[in-house]
Design a protein around this motif. Sequence first.
Motif, PDB file in Angstrom:
ATOM      1  N   HIS A   1      50.992  41.851  37.856  1.00  0.00           N
ATOM      2  CA  HIS A   1      50.269  40.614  38.145  1.00  0.00           C
ATOM      3  C   HIS A   1      50.606  40.132  39.546  1.00  0.00           C
ATOM      4  O   HIS A   1      51.774  40.077  39.938  1.00  0.00           O
ATOM      5  CB  HIS A   1      50.644  39.538  37.125  1.00  0.00           C
ATOM      6  N   ILE A   2      49.585  39.792  40.297  1.00  0.00           N
ATOM      7  CA  ILE A   2      49.748  39.251  41.650  1.00  0.00           C
ATOM      8  C   ILE A   2      49.315  37.786  41.620  1.00  0.00           C
ATOM      9  O   ILE A   2      48.149  37.483  41.352  1.00  0.00           O
ATOM     10  CB  ILE A   2      48.898  40.027  42.674  1.00  0.00           C
ATOM     11  N   PRO A   3      50.221  36.843  41.871  1.00  0.00           N
ATOM     12  CA  PRO A   3      49.843  35.423  41.845  1.00  0.00           C
ATOM     13  C   PRO A   3      48.747  35.121  42.857  1.00  0.00           C
ATOM     14  O   PRO A   3      48.730  35.680  43.959  1.00  0.00           O
ATOM     15  CB  PRO A   3      51.155  34.695  42.210  1.00  0.00           C
ATOM     16  N   SER A   4      47.837  34.245  42.480  1.00  0.00           N
ATOM     17  CA  SER A   4      46.743  33.867  43.376  1.00  0.00           C
ATOM     18  C   SER A   4      46.290  32.457  43.035  1.00  0.00           C
ATOM     19  O   SER A   4      46.645  31.904  41.983  1.00  0.00           O
ATOM     20  CB  SER A   4      45.566  34.844  43.256  1.00  0.00           C
ATOM     21  N   LEU A   5      45.480  31.889  43.909  1.00  0.00           N
ATOM     22  CA  LEU A   5      44.928  30.550  43.726  1.00  0.00           C
ATOM     23  C   LEU A   5      43.440  30.655  43.425  1.00  0.00           C
ATOM     24  O   LEU A   5      42.838  31.721  43.564  1.00  0.00           O
ATOM     25  CB  LEU A   5      45.138  29.709  44.983  1.00  0.00           C
ATOM     26  N   THR A   6      42.858  29.552  43.031  1.00  0.00           N
ATOM     27  CA  THR A   6      41.409  29.474  42.993  1.00  0.00           C
ATOM     28  C   THR A   6      40.922  29.075  44.387  1.00  0.00           C
ATOM     29  O   THR A   6      41.705  28.637  45.240  1.00  0.00           O
ATOM     30  CB  THR A   6      40.915  28.447  41.971  1.00  0.00           C
ATOM     31  N   TRP A   7      39.631  29.255  44.618  1.00  0.00           N
ATOM     32  CA  TRP A   7      39.073  28.875  45.912  1.00  0.00           C
ATOM     33  C   TRP A   7      39.283  27.391  46.190  1.00  0.00           C
ATOM     34  O   TRP A   7      39.571  26.998  47.330  1.00  0.00           O
ATOM     35  CB  TRP A   7      37.583  29.209  45.935  1.00  0.00           C
ATOM     36  N   GLN A   8      39.170  26.557  45.154  1.00  0.00           N
ATOM     37  CA  GLN A   8      39.351  25.120  45.327  1.00  0.00           C
ATOM     38  C   GLN A   8      40.798  24.799  45.705  1.00  0.00           C
ATOM     39  O   GLN A   8      41.058  23.937  46.549  1.00  0.00           O
ATOM     40  CB  GLN A   8      38.964  24.381  44.034  1.00  0.00           C
ATOM     41  N   GLN A   9      41.757  25.478  45.087  1.00  0.00           N
ATOM     42  CA  GLN A   9      43.158  25.256  45.445  1.00  0.00           C
ATOM     43  C   GLN A   9      43.465  25.778  46.844  1.00  0.00           C
ATOM     44  O   GLN A   9      44.249  25.181  47.584  1.00  0.00           O
ATOM     45  CB  GLN A   9      44.059  25.947  44.424  1.00  0.00           C
ATOM     46  N   LEU A  10      42.838  26.879  47.212  1.00  0.00           N
ATOM     47  CA  LEU A  10      43.088  27.478  48.521  1.00  0.00           C
ATOM     48  C   LEU A  10      42.547  26.611  49.645  1.00  0.00           C
ATOM     49  O   LEU A  10      43.214  26.415  50.671  1.00  0.00           O
ATOM     50  CB  LEU A  10      42.450  28.870  48.574  1.00  0.00           C
ATOM     51  N   THR A  11      41.345  26.085  49.471  1.00  0.00           N
ATOM     52  CA  THR A  11      40.682  25.358  50.551  1.00  0.00           C
ATOM     53  C   THR A  11      40.821  23.844  50.442  1.00  0.00           C
ATOM     54  O   THR A  11      40.551  23.135  51.414  1.00  0.00           O
ATOM     55  CB  THR A  11      39.187  25.709  50.579  1.00  0.00           C
ATOM     56  N   GLY A  12      41.188  23.332  49.257  1.00  0.00           N
ATOM     57  CA  GLY A  12      41.237  21.890  49.068  1.00  0.00           C
ATOM     58  C   GLY A  12      39.880  21.264  48.852  1.00  0.00           C
ATOM     59  O   GLY A  12      39.757  20.036  48.829  1.00  0.00           O
ATOM     60  N   GLN A  13      38.847  22.088  48.693  1.00  0.00           N
ATOM     61  CA  GLN A  13      37.492  21.572  48.488  1.00  0.00           C
ATOM     62  C   GLN A  13      37.204  21.452  46.990  1.00  0.00           C
ATOM     63  O   GLN A  13      37.479  22.390  46.237  1.00  0.00           O
ATOM     64  CB  GLN A  13      36.465  22.497  49.130  1.00  0.00           C
ATOM     65  N   PRO A  14      36.664  20.331  46.536  1.00  0.00           N
ATOM     66  CA  PRO A  14      36.323  20.212  45.115  1.00  0.00           C
ATOM     67  C   PRO A  14      35.137  21.088  44.747  1.00  0.00           C
ATOM     68  O   PRO A  14      34.361  21.506  45.618  1.00  0.00           O
ATOM     69  CB  PRO A  14      35.979  18.723  44.949  1.00  0.00           C
ATOM     70  N   LEU A  15      35.005  21.374  43.475  1.00  0.00           N
ATOM     71  CA  LEU A  15      33.858  22.150  43.003  1.00  0.00           C
ATOM     72  C   LEU A  15      32.592  21.331  43.180  1.00  0.00           C
ATOM     73  O   LEU A  15      32.544  20.159  42.812  1.00  0.00           O
ATOM     74  CB  LEU A  15      34.059  22.502  41.533  1.00  0.00           C
TER      75      LEU A  15
END
Length: 458
Positions: A176-190
């Motif tokens: 398993h490789i830890p990763s973020l969601t796009w929202q967590q990565l960029t700080g932009q809400p869905l």
Amino acid sequence: MSDYYDRDDRRRGSHRRDRDDRDYYRSSRRRSRSRSRSRSRSPSNRYSSSSGIPSAGMIPSAASQPPLSNTGGLPLDGYSTTLSAQDKINRELFVGNTPPGTSEALLMQFLSGAMRKTNLCPPDATPILACRTNQKFAFIECASVDTANKALNLNGVPFLGASLRVSRPSKYAGPHIPSLTWQQLTGQPLPPGMLPVPENNGMGGGSAEEKLNRELFIGNTTPEMTEAMLRDFLGRAMEQVGLTRMPGNPIVSCRVSGKFAFVELRTKEEAENALNLNNIPYLGASLRVGRPSKYTGPHTPHGNWEDILAKFMSGELQLNNAASAPAPPAAIAAPPMAQMPAAPAMMMAPAAAAVPVTIVPTRVVELKQMLTQQDLEDDEEYNDILEDTRDECSSFGTLKNIVIPRTGPGATKIFLEYLSVEDAGKAIAGLKGRTFDGRQVGATYFDEIEFANEDYSD
């Protein structure tokens, strides 16, 4: 007479000699074959007498040699093929929620651009080498295993009105490789109206076991409860009392079957928190919320809706700020509500912004605190407000009608009638909590019958 016997004896002698000659010939051939076989088995014929090196005529050709082996006995060509296939799996990613008709070139270009934009790869790199699309999903092949690991952070990236699900393929068996969601990565809400995607955790992203940990059973549903209504109602209830880990509706999907339904949460932790919705009232029924029968994981302590609502109303529980940018995962993780320590009293949101738990989702949206009586006095300004609101709110779906009463109990309110409940839900999600001239906008569903009768009172 004697001549006859002499001739007979000569014939018999000749026959005996013929048989003897044949026997000798056969014996000679057997001895010859025996000597030939003996010579072929003799070490002296396979190796030279001086060096012990195979003679040139006895060295097998390269074509007749078996392939070289590794220490495990696997031929090297098969071993290389196995490594190559495993490397390809490690470089592949699954991309779900792709809109129908998405071309391979467009998807590759978009995802590569997203990686460059967020510094997941160098600006001049080509992170994605190949793509093959299906009706609702695709597979991409990254340039390296490291690139594939970094591309997992694209999970949830908005694309043509959908949030893409980027995860490992089911064949992946690596670490398993830890990763973020796009929202967590960029700080932009869905963006409003888009469904969230599950996080990539250590249990294999799309595995059946991981999905089962995020699923909940909903019992006591009634025929009028649609999938969209249940998803919107339960998701908003979780948001209101602080059962979510990040902004947006935590319920990814819902499927209804007769008198029960199943909902899928975006994270395992939010599924644990959602157990606290048990016994929540909706459309005259008390919904039963629990684990599905196939669940075999550990028991999760939780309360019922009455307990959680009482703690929330007393200020014992804090409401997550859905309008703020998502914090890192460690900061936003919420334990099951039954285990939460008591929190300081919170500042309650205005009553207009709160969503009544028992409200029925409809096609009509009521907006409050956007206008003042002074905004309605001038005809030209009123018409400008009407047109501006129509343009803005049409982005959430098909807007059938817009009403802004200038007098009576509905004055200063705005009523939006959409073509579907789903469109109305998108509008509420996109407008609720916004500020307008320093005032926080309240957005709720409004009764369709009262709207048709022009009864705009609360």
